[in-house]
Design a protein around this motif. Structure first.
Motif, mmCIF file in Angstrom:
data_model
loop_
_atom_site.group_PDB
_atom_site.id
_atom_site.type_symbol
_atom_site.label_atom_id
_atom_site.label_comp_id
_atom_site.label_asym_id
_atom_site.label_seq_id
_atom_site.Cartn_x
_atom_site.Cartn_y
_atom_site.Cartn_z
ATOM 1 N N GLY A 15 0.820 -1.201 0.000
ATOM 2 C CA GLY A 15 0.000 0.000 0.000
ATOM 3 C C GLY A 15 0.854 1.252 0.000
ATOM 4 O O GLY A 15 0.558 2.228 -0.704
ATOM 5 N N ALA A 16 1.953 1.233 0.777
ATOM 6 C CA ALA A 16 2.853 2.379 0.812
ATOM 7 C C ALA A 16 3.475 2.610 -0.556
ATOM 8 O O ALA A 16 3.599 3.750 -1.019
ATOM 9 N N LEU A 17 3.858 1.523 -1.216
ATOM 10 C CA LEU A 17 4.479 1.637 -2.530
ATOM 11 C C LEU A 17 3.518 2.290 -3.528
ATOM 12 O O LEU A 17 3.925 3.155 -4.327
ATOM 13 N N ASN A 18 2.244 1.924 -3.472
ATOM 14 C CA ASN A 18 1.263 2.509 -4.385
ATOM 15 C C ASN A 18 1.110 4.008 -4.146
ATOM 16 O O ASN A 18 1.000 4.799 -5.091
ATOM 17 N N SER B 209 2.705 12.869 -9.408
ATOM 18 C CA SER B 209 2.246 14.247 -9.274
ATOM 19 C C SER B 209 3.401 15.225 -9.216
ATOM 20 O O SER B 209 3.350 16.315 -9.790
ATOM 21 N N ASN B 210 4.461 14.848 -8.508
ATOM 22 C CA ASN B 210 5.614 15.740 -8.347
ATOM 23 C C ASN B 210 6.880 14.894 -8.317
ATOM 24 O O ASN B 210 7.221 14.314 -7.277
ATOM 25 N N PRO B 211 7.593 14.780 -9.447
ATOM 26 C CA PRO B 211 8.808 13.950 -9.478
ATOM 27 C C PRO B 211 9.796 14.368 -8.394
ATOM 28 O O PRO B 211 10.092 15.549 -8.227
ATOM 29 N N ASP B 212 10.266 13.358 -7.667
ATOM 30 C CA ASP B 212 11.208 13.611 -6.575
ATOM 31 C C ASP B 212 12.237 12.484 -6.599
ATOM 32 O O ASP B 212 11.882 11.307 -6.428
ATOM 33 N N ALA B 213 13.503 12.843 -6.819
ATOM 34 C CA ALA B 213 14.550 11.827 -6.978
ATOM 35 C C ALA B 213 14.714 10.997 -5.709
ATOM 36 O O ALA B 213 14.903 9.781 -5.759
ATOM 37 N N THR B 214 14.648 11.651 -4.555
ATOM 38 C CA THR B 214 14.829 10.927 -3.283
ATOM 39 C C THR B 214 13.716 9.909 -3.081
ATOM 40 O O THR B 214 13.962 8.754 -2.713
ATOM 41 N N LEU B 215 12.460 10.352 -3.315
ATOM 42 C CA LEU B 215 11.336 9.438 -3.141
ATOM 43 C C LEU B 215 11.375 8.328 -4.184
ATOM 44 O O LEU B 215 11.045 7.174 -3.892
ATOM 45 N N ARG B 216 11.803 8.658 -5.406
ATOM 46 C CA ARG B 216 11.903 7.623 -6.437
ATOM 47 C C ARG B 216 12.921 6.555 -6.030
ATOM 48 O O ARG B 216 12.716 5.359 -6.237
ATOM 49 N N GLN B 217 14.028 6.996 -5.421
ATOM 50 C CA GLN B 217 15.024 6.040 -4.953
ATOM 51 C C GLN B 217 14.448 5.172 -3.830
ATOM 52 O O GLN B 217 14.697 3.969 -3.763
ATOM 53 N N HIS B 218 13.647 5.815 -2.950
ATOM 54 C CA HIS B 218 13.030 5.049 -1.858
ATOM 55 C C HIS B 218 12.060 4.020 -2.417
ATOM 56 O O HIS B 218 11.963 2.893 -1.888
ATOM 57 N N ILE B 219 11.360 4.370 -3.506
ATOM 58 C CA ILE B 219 10.443 3.410 -4.140
ATOM 59 C C ILE B 219 11.220 2.209 -4.649
ATOM 60 O O ILE B 219 10.814 1.049 -4.462
ATOM 61 N N GLU B 220 12.354 2.462 -5.298
ATOM 62 C CA GLU B 220 13.174 1.357 -5.796
ATOM 63 C C GLU B 220 13.659 0.472 -4.658
ATOM 64 O O GLU B 220 13.667 -0.754 -4.767
ATOM 65 N N GLU B 221 14.069 1.103 -3.546
ATOM 66 C CA GLU B 221 14.519 0.324 -2.385
ATOM 67 C C GLU B 221 13.370 -0.503 -1.828
ATOM 68 O O GLU B 221 13.554 -1.673 -1.457
ATOM 69 N N LEU B 222 12.155 0.112 -1.758
ATOM 70 C CA LEU B 222 10.994 -0.593 -1.220
ATOM 71 C C LEU B 222 10.611 -1.754 -2.131
ATOM 72 O O LEU B 222 10.245 -2.839 -1.656
#
Length: 614
Positions: free
Chosen positions: A413-416, A424-437
C-alpha cells in the motif's frame, strides 16, 4: 603384310598417281613442331609413291600413351594425330605398288614438347598515392601491387595453341584465388610478400598442354594505400569546407572540416584550420543565438534584454545591418522604459522567487506585475504555478499516506501511494526510496516462498511443529494464500513455548523505517550500558539499511568490546599471577605476568617485572 604390321596401326590407301615408279628417297614431312595436345600433321613426298600405288601408315608410341584421333587425309598422303604426352612417337610410311607389295618405306621419330605457359601481371591502371607535402597525386611504378586487393594475372601459351584450351590455377596458402575470366585470374594476398602462382593448360579433351609458375610480388601494404586515400580525401574535404565557409555555409563547412580531420588527424594544417573554424563557428552560433533570443525578447516586450543581446551579438559576430537593429531597439527601450520599469522589477522579483521554488511569493509578485502591465506570458506562468502547487499538495498528501502505511507494515500500500506522489511531483529521493521498497518486497516474497517450501518439506516428513514455525515465519515475512492454507491445515498444532519466530529483519530484509526502529532499541541498550546487545542490534540495522555512519559506529563499538574483553582477560591473568607471587612461586608468577602483557599492555606490570630483575 598383316604379320609385318601387326604391332602398329596400319592403314593402306590405294592411290593412282601419275608419278615415276622409280622415285627415290621418300621422306615424311612435318607441318611444324610437335606439341602435346595439339594435332600434328605428317605428309609424304608424293614423288615416293609408285604409279597407281598406295601408302600405309604406322604410328607406334615407344612409351607412354597412344596418340589420340589418328586421321588420314589427302588420299592417304597425310597422317594426323594428337600426341598425349612427351614420349617419342615413331611414325612409318610404307609405299605399296598396285599389287600391294611394299616398294619402300620411310620413318621419323616425333618427340612432342609441352607448350610454354607464360604468366604475366596485367596492370590496367597504375596505383597512385597522395603526396601530403605537395598536396598532389603521384603515380607508382606499374610493378607495385597492392595487398588485399585483386591482382589480374594472365596466362598465355607459347607458341599459340591452335584450338580451344583452358587453364587451371593454383596458389600458395597465403594467396586467395578469386574469379577467373578466360585466360585471366584474379588473386589477392592479404599482406606484402611473394605469391607463388602455378597454372596448367589443357586442351578441350583434357589433355595437359603444359604448365608454368611465377612469383607475384606484393609490395604495397593496404594500410599504406588506405592511409594515402584517406589523406587525399581529407584534403579534398578540407578544400570543400573552405569553399563552404567562404559562401557562409558555416555549419556545413564545420561538418566537412571535421570529416577531413577525422580522415587525417595528423595533418596539422587541417587540424589547425579546424580549430580556427570551430572557434569562429562557436562565435557565430553564439551570436546567432543571441539575435534569435533578442527577437523573442522583443516579441514579449523584454526590450532591455533584446537590446543587450543585440549589442553582445554585434561584438561577437558583426553584421552589416547589426548597428541599425541596435538603434531600432534603443528607440523601443526609450519609449517603453518608464512604464515597464516597475513591471519588469516586479516580474524579475517574481521570477527569482519562482526559480527558488518559493511559489506563493512568486504568485504575489507576478500578480503585481500584471497589475502594472499585462502580459500573456506572466498570466500563463501564474496558471502553471497554481497547477504546480496543486500537484505538490497532492504529492505531499500521497507521500504522507505512504509513510503511514509503511510504518504500519503495509509495504504494498505504501508503494502505491509513493508512486502516486512521484507521478504528481517527481522527486529523486522518493523515487530512490520506491526502488529500495520494491527491492525489499521482492526479497521478502522470495524469502517467504523459501520458508513455504521448507515448511512443505517438513510436513512431508511429519515434522509438523517445525513446519508450523516455518509457515508462521513466512506470514511474518510476506503474507501469502499458500501460507494461510498451510496454517489452517496445522491449526491443531501448537508451537513450543521456546520457539523463536523470525521476522524480516532476522533475514536482513527490512525498510529504512525497520532499521530506525532497531536503532532506537539499540540506543536504549547502549544507554543502559549493554554494549554487546546494542552492537548486535546496530549490526542488524546496518544489514537492513547500510550506511557509512552506522558502519563506523559499529566498528567503534566492536573496538570498545574487543578492548574491554582484552582488559578483562589480562586482569584474570594478573589475578592468577598475584596469587602465585604471594605463594612464593615467583617464576611461574612472572611468566603469567608476561602472558598478560601479550593479552593487553600494562605499564605497571612492565615496571614490576623490571624491578624483579627479569
Amino acid at each position: 603384310m598383316q604379320n609385318k604390321f601387326s604391332h602398329a596401326l596400319l592403314i593402306a590407301v590405294m592411290l593412282s598417281f601419275a608419278v615415276p615408279s622409280f622415285a627415290a628417297s621418300p621422306r615424311i614431312i612435318m607441318n611444324g613442331d610437335a606439341h602435346v595436345g595439339e594435332q600434328l600433321v605428317l605428309a609424304v613426298d608424293a614423288s615416293g609413291i609408285p604409279s597407281n600405288g598406295s601408302v600405309a601408315w604406322s604410328v607406334s608410341p615407344t612409351t607412354g600413351l597412344n596418340p589420340d584421333r589418328i586421321l588420314f587425309r589427302a588420299g592417304g598422303r597425310e597422317c594426323a594425330f594428337i600426341p598425349l604426352d612427351t614420349q617419342p612417337v615413331k611414325v612409318t610410311a610404307y609405299f605399296m605398288d598396285r599389287n600391294g607389295d611394299e616398294v619402300s618405306s620411310t620413318e621419323t621419330l616425333v618427340t612432342p614438347k609441352e607448350f610454354q605457359v607464360d604468366i604475366a601481371v596485367v596492370v590496367e591502371r597504375p596505383l597512385t598515392l597522395w603526396d601530403s607535402a605537395k598536396r598532389s597525386n603521384y603515380v607508382l611504378s606499374p610493378d607495385i601491387l597492392l595487398a588485399n586487393s585483386p591482382v589480374r594475372i594472365r596466362a598465355s601459351l607459347q607458341p599459340d595453341f591452335r584450338g580451344q584450351h583452358s587453364f587451371k590455377w593454383t596458389g600458395d596458402a597465403a594467396t586467395a584465388l578469386m574469379s577467373q575470366d578466360k585466360d585471366d585470374i584474379y588473386i589477392r594476398r592479404g599482406s606484402v610478400g611473394e605469391s607463388e602462382i602455378s597454372v596448367t593448360a589443357f586442351n578441350a579433351s583434357g589433355t595437359r598442354l603444359g604448365s608454368g609458375e611465377s612469383r607475384v610480388v606484393i609490395t604495397l601494404p593496404v594500410a599504406t594505400y588506405e592511409e594515402s586515400s584517406r589523406e587525399r580525401e581529407a584534403w579534398q574535404n578540407w578544400q570543400r569546407a573552405q569553399s563552404l565557409w567562404e559562401s557562409q555555409n558555416y555549419a556545413e563547412a564545420v561538418e566537412m572540416a571535421q570529416r577531413a580531420n577525422n580522415l587525417s588527424p595528423r595533418d596539422t594544417e587541417i587540424a589547425e584550420g579546424l580549430r580556427a573554424m570551430n572557434t569562429n563557428y562557436a562565435r557565430y552560433t553564439r551570436a546567432q543565438k543571441l539575435r534569435e533570443d533578442a527577437v523573442n525578447f522583443d516579441a514579449n516586450g523584454a526590450y532591455d534584454d533584446a537590446l543587450k543581446n543585440l549589442r553582445t551579438a554585434q561584438v561577437i559576430w558583426p553584421l552589416d545591418n547589426g548597428q541599425a537593429s541596435i538603434q531600432a531597439e534603443e528607440r523601443k527601450v526609450n519609449e517603453y522604459r518608464i512604464r515597464q520599469q516597475e513591471a519588469n522589477w516586479l516580474r524579475d522579483t517574481a521570477s527569482a522567487y519562482d526559480n527558488e521554488n518559493m511559489y506563493e511569493d512568486a504568485l504575489e509578485y507576478y500578480g503585481k506585475s500584471i497589475a502594472v502591465m499585462s502580459s500573456d506570458a506572466v498570466s500563463d506562468r501564474i496558471e502553471r504555478i497554481r497547477n504546480r502547487l496543486t500537484l505538490i499538495a497532492d504529492a505531499d498528501r500521497y507521500a504522507g499516506e505512504g509513510n503511514t502505511l509503511e510504518r504500519e507494515g503495509d509495504l504494498q500500500g505504501a508503494l502505491n501511494r509513493y508512486a502516486a506522489s512521484v507521478q504528481s511531483n517527481p522527486d529523486a529521493t522518493l523515487r530512490q526510496h520506491i526502488e529500495e521498497l520494491q527491492s525489499v518486497i521482492s526479497r521478502r516474497e522470495r524469502q517467504a516462498a523459501t520458508l513455504n517450501r521448507e515448511g512443505q518439506d517438513l510436513m512431508r516428513r511429519n515434522q509438523n511443529q517445525e513446519a508450523l514455525r516455518r509457515f508462521t515465519e513466512s506470514m511474518n515475512v510476506w503474507p501469502t494464500d499458500t501460507a494461510r492454507q498451510r496454517l489452517q491445515q496445522l491449526r491443531n498444532i501448537k508451537l513450543a513455548q521456546d520457539a523463536v519466530i523470525r521476522g524480516p529483519e532476522d533475514f536482513g530484509i527490512g525498510t529504512k523505517i525497520d532499521a530506525q526502529k532497531i536503532i532506537q532499541e539499540a540506543d536504549e541498550l547502549y544507554a543502559q550500558g549493554n554494549i554487546d546487545g546494542a552492537a548486535e542490534l546496530y549490526r542488524k540495522a546496518q544489514t537492513i539499511s547500510p550506511s557509512n555512519q552506522m558502519r563506523e559506529w559499529v566498528a567503534r563499538l566492536d573496538a570498545i568490546i574487543k578492548e574491554r574483553n582484552a582488559v578483562n582477560a589480562a586482569n584474570r591473568q594478573i589475578s592468577e599471577a598475584n596469587a602465585l607471587f604471594k605463594a612464593g612461586k615467583t617464576k611461574e608468577a612472572l611468566d603469567l605476568y608476561r602472558q598478560s602483557l601479550n593479552t593487553h599492555k600494562n605499564a605497571e606490570i612492565e615496571d614490576f617485572i623490571k624491578r624483579q630483575g627479569n
